[in-house]
Design an enzyme around this catalytic site. Structure first.
Site, PDB file in Angstrom:
ATOM      1  N   GLY A  16       0.838  -1.196   0.000  1.00  0.00           N
ATOM      2  CA  GLY A  16       0.000   0.000   0.000  1.00  0.00           C
ATOM      3  C   GLY A  16       0.872   1.243   0.000  1.00  0.00           C
ATOM      4  O   GLY A  16       1.970   1.262  -0.577  1.00  0.00           O
ATOM      5  N   SER A  17       0.430   2.253   0.693  1.00  0.00           N
ATOM      6  CA  SER A  17       1.118   3.548   0.633  1.00  0.00           C
ATOM      7  C   SER A  17       2.480   3.547   1.286  1.00  0.00           C
ATOM      8  O   SER A  17       3.252   4.487   1.095  1.00  0.00           O
ATOM      9  CB  SER A  17       0.244   4.616   1.293  1.00  0.00           C
ATOM     10  OG  SER A  17      -0.932   4.778   0.550  1.00  0.00           O
ATOM     11  N   THR A  18       2.788   2.484   2.071  1.00  0.00           N
ATOM     12  CA  THR A  18       4.123   2.477   2.681  1.00  0.00           C
ATOM     13  C   THR A  18       5.201   2.331   1.613  1.00  0.00           C
ATOM     14  O   THR A  18       6.379   2.511   1.895  1.00  0.00           O
ATOM     15  CB  THR A  18       4.268   1.329   3.703  1.00  0.00           C
ATOM     16  OG1 THR A  18       3.951   0.094   3.063  1.00  0.00           O
ATOM     17  CG2 THR A  18       3.358   1.528   4.887  1.00  0.00           C
TER      18      THR A  18
ATOM     19  N   ASP B   2      -5.887   3.811  -0.214  1.00  0.00           N
ATOM     20  CA  ASP B   2      -5.584   3.561  -1.609  1.00  0.00           C
ATOM     21  C   ASP B   2      -6.753   2.891  -2.268  1.00  0.00           C
ATOM     22  O   ASP B   2      -7.389   2.020  -1.706  1.00  0.00           O
ATOM     23  CB  ASP B   2      -4.372   2.640  -1.726  1.00  0.00           C
ATOM     24  CG  ASP B   2      -3.208   3.204  -0.955  1.00  0.00           C
ATOM     25  OD1 ASP B   2      -2.670   4.223  -1.387  1.00  0.00           O
ATOM     26  OD2 ASP B   2      -2.892   2.624   0.109  1.00  0.00           O
TER      27      ASP B   2
END
Lengths: 380, 694
Positions: free
Chosen positions: B352-354, B667
């Protein structure tokens, strides 16, 4: 040896100080035999202590039997040989009857019917026959023309064969063998012709395969195992393999008294009875064995000398048979323990734990002493 | 030799002495034929022959004895010794495990073990068990477990029936031991794990040596040992921990009973290991995750030492040491939360956004990303000439965003564009350098590579060309891309080290138990991530630090932290949204298995990084609310020794506060359809075979 030498012994003046030998002779005991037997028995008790796992009670009871045997020996030495000759037919008949009774009424022990329960004690008639046989054969041949003719020979063989067969079917191959040997040796000393001896040996060899099928399974196993001990190292071959290990590991000087590992750690079965020679060899080494064999040789040699000095056919044949039977005893046991002979249940004379054989052996020596010590009295 | 001679005069006296028995009667007719002199000579000859015969036979005996006792003496001596001497192995004492501060993690406790050697049992096993049952407590579970173990063990090896007899049971057995052949009570050492379920995935456990173990080990090294490391550090550092067995020579009798010791040679005890784990930090992380399933990994960026590695739920290693019974083991295997499964190494999650900080770094390294250049986010992204809309989670759109704003708000459209600009090949190169798509080679067995998709991979697996749309999905950590928590933590550590860093490892130091000499393990430096300008990492970190600042997605959690931290939230989609769904449905309206994973990565302090953390909370919704508090607690504990931030009681269903939309990074990826397999369904292999569901 001739008659003049005998006369010279008799006519010799007694020494001013009575020798130990002469002193013992008063009690009809023989110094050489007595000393060798006592030494041997003492050695036997020492080894027994080790072989039994330091069992003082076993040594004590063996000591008791030894004492009993010595008493029997001394008592039997008092009677003149003529008495034994006279008693021979009765002795033989009684022993034979008891053997037959054993076959019918006997007690089973270890798969064999050897014991007769007399109420107060259990008794092995085959041991009695061991003594009765040489006496009977010697007495039978006494006064007959020797070497024996065919009729006498056949009669003697029947005398020997019947009890041997009775003992063999118990089955007790070891004792049967010794009874057979005792009778045959008397016959041998009676001058049995060589051609018959060889004939018998040949016939015996030819009959071996037949005999094979008559043997019990355990007896066959023993023979097979003798031929190849490693055939079944954990089963029938175990005894002989462990015994050879015990002997071989003893070396020249042995591991020392009480230090034999094979017996102490229970690897050697029957270590205090039939296989006690292995314990002896392991702990006292080849040197100890030579001493032991020398002692046996002294006993046998002395027995043969006594037989030579025997004053009539009966004494000579009985003496020779007793002495040589004793040797055969030793040879069969030691030969078996060191893997030269198949395993037969023959104890090591005077050393193995067990009562009857000790007493009957010493009884035999009592008669030998009787032959030796009644000579002078007779001549005088 | 005797010859037949004419009969001579009879001896009258002899006749008289013959007596009158039945035998004597036979005598009489032949009496006169006897020749006494000749007879005596013949007898003498026979005696001489007999005497010689005796001498010959004695000679045979002496020869045989000489052969046995002199010539073959050495051979029989050896055989006699073989009879009585037994070589008995002396098991080495297994090395202890400590944490980095010396707190005990695994020890050896004395225990009485009741063992049966099946081969030595004289009769039926059932009979022995029944009789033993009268002396010691034997439950059906004990017996079932024993039979199970017996099945897996060679018959000549002792199998434990009970591993922890009480003193009274030992006494009762000893009184009756003569009754039991093949049964033995041995005083042994039993492995104990003081933390219980704590750190159980890292420490692992030991268990009985099975037939399959015997295929791979050198049996000589396991003389006297019954157990072997089965998982975790116990397995990966088996060699050091085990030590080397010694042996003693005992004298035993024919029955096998040992009598005395003849010789003793000590072996080498196993080495004590100080793990890199900080057990307090570990406990903090475990507590912070609470009831959530997931994983947390903390790494010291300056050494690569793993400070904590948590996988929830955990399991109690105790029963494995004693040999777990079939039913309990099945229960563990069939538990839907999969407690035996080490999520930190085996769980593969969409990041994901990491992934965005690493995307940013990749763009800066490639030169395709200008941090100051703004991108307009209308709420969606479209490829030129394509209708399909790639949505930003923030449906109104973030307007004009630069790198800092894109990171703090977790703007998807910005990273769609960034990914598209640099292309999948360059993404692969840089993300690969950060460690994604490769195993980290950490010293715990079994690790997954995750999946770093590439053109090659797509062609190999799908026999299809790579589509630009897939690059776009990769840009926000969705699509095919999956990572393990350890990879994410390690990548964070390398970011903190500005592209440097060390190989992650579990052992801090080793101690020789004899000398107590402690030797530290030297960290292994990794080749730096190639970048013309080291400043690119500082630039990304600057943006990551803003995530913790007002307006950032982790501000709520990190606002009062007395240190400078940099990080990134993430929410990984588990179930795909349909094209007609505009944004994710409310969390509490979604079945748990379809809820999003919450992720967070961070390190601190920014200018002197001492700890890098990655947290994944499965199906917990939003990284900022579920994962970030765990990371905060861990960083607090490690840097400050106490936890300043009071996380709300860990919610299994975190509430969505719609009026505060900026505390999570969300997301959307409607196009890809689904996220890769959730970690509680094991992925069968490496990246090549790990195929997202369609």
């Amino acid at each position: 040896m001739n008659s003049s030498s005998e006369v010279s012994v008799i006519t010799q003046a007694p020494p001013p100080v009575m020798s130990l030998s002469a002193w013992l002779a008063r009690f009809h005991l023989d110094l050489w035999l007595g000393a060798a037997l006592l030494t041997m028995s003492a050695l036997g008790l020492l080894v027994l202590y080790s072989a039994s796992g330091h069992s003082a009670s076993m040594v004590f009871s063996q000591g008791q039997r030894l004492l009993l045997g010595l008493v029997v020996m001394t008592v039997l030495a008092q009677a003149p040989p003529e008495l034994y000759r006279a008693a021979a037919p009765w002795l033989y008949s009684v022993a034979l009857l008891l053997l037959m009774a054993t076959l019918v009424l006997g007690q089973h022990a270890k798969g064999a019917q050897r014991w007769l329960d007399l109420g107060v004690m259990r008794f092995q008639p085959s041991e009695l026959m061991k003594l009765a046989m040489p006496i009977a054969v010697a007495a039978f041949l006494h006064g007959r023309r020797l070497p024996p003719g065919i009729g006498v020979l056949l009669a003697t063989l029947a005398m020997i064969g019947v009890p041997t067969a009775l003992i063999a079917v118990q089955p007790d191959l070891g004792t049967a063998l010794l009874v057979l040997v005792a009778g045959l040796l008397a016959l041998f000393f009676g001058g049995l012709r060589w051609r018959w001896i060889f004939l018998a040996l040949g016939a015996g060899a030819a009959a071996l395969p037949l005999l094979w099928f008559k043997l019990h399974d355990y007896q066959r196993n023993r023979l097979l195992t003798f031929l190849d001990p490693e055939r079944d190292p954990l089963g029938a071959g175990y005894h002989i393999t462990q015994s050879k290990i015990a002997i071989g590991s003893g070396g020249l000087f042995g591991k020392g008294w009480l230090n034999g590992t094979q017996a102490k750690l229970d690897f050697l079965p029957e270590s205090h009875t039939d296989f006690i020679f292995a314990v002896y060899s392991e702990e006292l080494g080849l040197l100890g064995v030579l001493v032991l064999l020398a002692l046996y040789a002294v006993i046998v040699g002395r027995g043969l000398v006594i037989a030579l000095r025997g004053q009539d056919t009966f004494q000579r044949l009985l003496g020779g048979s007793l002495a040589l039977t004793f040797f055969i005893y030793v040879f069969i046991n030691t030969g078996m323990v060191m893997g030269l002979l198949p395993v037969v249940g023959v104890p090591l004379p005077l050393v193995s734990y067990g009562g009857t054989s000790m007493v009957s052996l010493l009884a035999g020596f009592g008669m030998l002493m009787s032959i030796q010590t009644h000579r002078k009295l007779l001549a005088a | 030799m005797t010859k037949r001679r004419p009969p001579g005069r009879g001896d009258a006296a002899a006749v008289a002495r013959t007596g009158r028995g039945p035998i004597a009667m036979l005598n009489t007719p032949f009496e006169s034929m006897k020749n006494l002199h000749e007879e005596k000579e013949a007898f003498t000859t026979r005696v001489v022959i007999a005497g010689l015969g005796c001498l010959v036979l004695i000679g045979c005996l002496v020869a045989r004895m000489t052969d046995l006792q002199l010539i073959q003496h050495a051979y029989y001596s050896t055989r006699a010794d073989d009879n009585r001497m037994r070589l008995v192995p002396v098991a080495p004492v297994r090395g202890l495990l400590y944490d980095r501060n010396g707190a005990l993690l695994a020890q050896n406790a004395p225990a009485f073990v009741l063992e049966i050697t099946p081969e030595q049992l004289p009769g039926k096993l059932d009979d022995t068990l029944a009789r033993l049952g009268q002396l010691v407590r034997l439950t059906d579970v004990d017996i079932a477990r024993f039979r199970e173990r017996m099945r897996k063990t060679p018959r000549y090896r002792a199998v434990a029936l009970r591993t922890n007899l009480s003193a009274e049971e030992v006494a009762r057995y000893e009184i009756n031991r003569y009754d039991f052949q093949g049964v033995e009570v041995t005083a042994g050492l039993l492995r104990e794990y003081p933390l219980g379920a704590g750190a159980s995935h890292v420490i692992g456990y030991v268990g009985g040596i099975t037939d399959s173990d015997l295929q791979t080990i050198d049996e000589a090294s396991y003389q006297g040992l019954t157990q072997i490391g089965k998982s975790g550090v116990e397995s990966s550092h088996e060699e050091e921990l085990r030590g080397h067995p010694g042996n003693k020579i005992i004298e035993a009798n024919a029955g096998g009973r040992p009598l005395r010791e003849l010789d003793y040679q000590q072996g080498n005890p196993g080495r004590n290991l100080y793990l890199t784990i900080d057990s307090k930090l570990q406990a903090t992380a475990e507590a912070a995750l609470g009831e959530l399933d997931g994983a947390a990994v903390a790494i010291d960026p300056k050494t690569g030492e793993i400070l904590a590695m948590v996988s929830k739920p955990g399991f109690d290693p105790g029963p494995f040491v004693e040999g777990i019974d079939g039913a309990s083991y099945r229960a563990l295997l069939e538990n839907p939360d999969r407690p035996l499964y080490n999520r930190a190494l085996l769980g593969t999650y969409p990041p994901g956004s990491t992934i965005k900080p690493f995307m940013a770094a990749a763009g800066l390294i490639a030169g395709t990303l200008n941090p100051a250049t703004k991108v307009f986010d209308p709420g969606y992204f479209q490829l030129p000439g394509v209708d399909r809309k790639y949505r930003c989670y923030w449906r109104q759109g973030h307007g004009w965003v630069d790198l800092n704003l894109a990171m703090t708000k977790s703007c998807d459209v910005y990273f769609y564009q960034a990914a598209l600009n640099m292309g999948i090949d360059h993404i692969d190169e840089v993300l690969g350098a950060f460690g994604f798509g490769h195993i980290s080679e950490v010293d715990i067995p079994h690790e997954k590579t995750g999946l770093l998709p590439s053109r090659d991979w797509k062609r190999r697996v799908y026999r299809q060309a790579w589509f630009p749309g897939e690059t776009i999905n990769t840009g926000i950590g969705q699509g095919y891309l999956t990572v393990t928590p350890l990879q994410l933590a390690q990548a964070t550590a390398r970011m903190a080290m500005r592209g440097g860093g060390f190989k992650p490892h579990m052992v801090h130091a080793e101690e020789d138990p004899a000398t107590h000499n402690i030797s530290a393990v030297t960290p292994e430096a990794l080749p730096p991530i190639p970048a013309k300008d080291r400043g690119v990492f500082d630039r990304v970190i600057e943006a990551m630090e803003l995530v913790m600042q007002p307006g950032g997605t982790a501000y709520a959690v990190f606002k009062d932290a007395p240190y400078r931290a940099a990080g990134k939230t993430g929410t990984a989609q588990v179930a795909g949204l349909r094209q007609d769904e505009t944004y994710a449905p409310k969390l509490d309206a979604t079945p748990k298995a379809l809820r999003d994973h919450a992720l967070f990565m961070a390190f601190a302090p920014v200018d002197d990084p001492r700890i890098a953390v990655a947290v994944i909370a499965e199906h917990a919704g939003h990284g900022g609310t579920s994962a970030a508090p765990v990371a905060r607690a861990m960083i607090d504990e490690y840097l400050l020794g106490k936890v300043l931030f009071n996380a709300p009681p860990t919610p299994t269903v975190p509430a969505i506060v719609e009026t505060v939309p900026d505390d999570d990074g969300d997301d959307e990826n409607p196009d890809a359809g689904t996220a890769p397999t959730p970690p509680d369904q094991p992925r069968p292999g490496d990246d090549a075979s790990a195929v997202p569901q369609q």
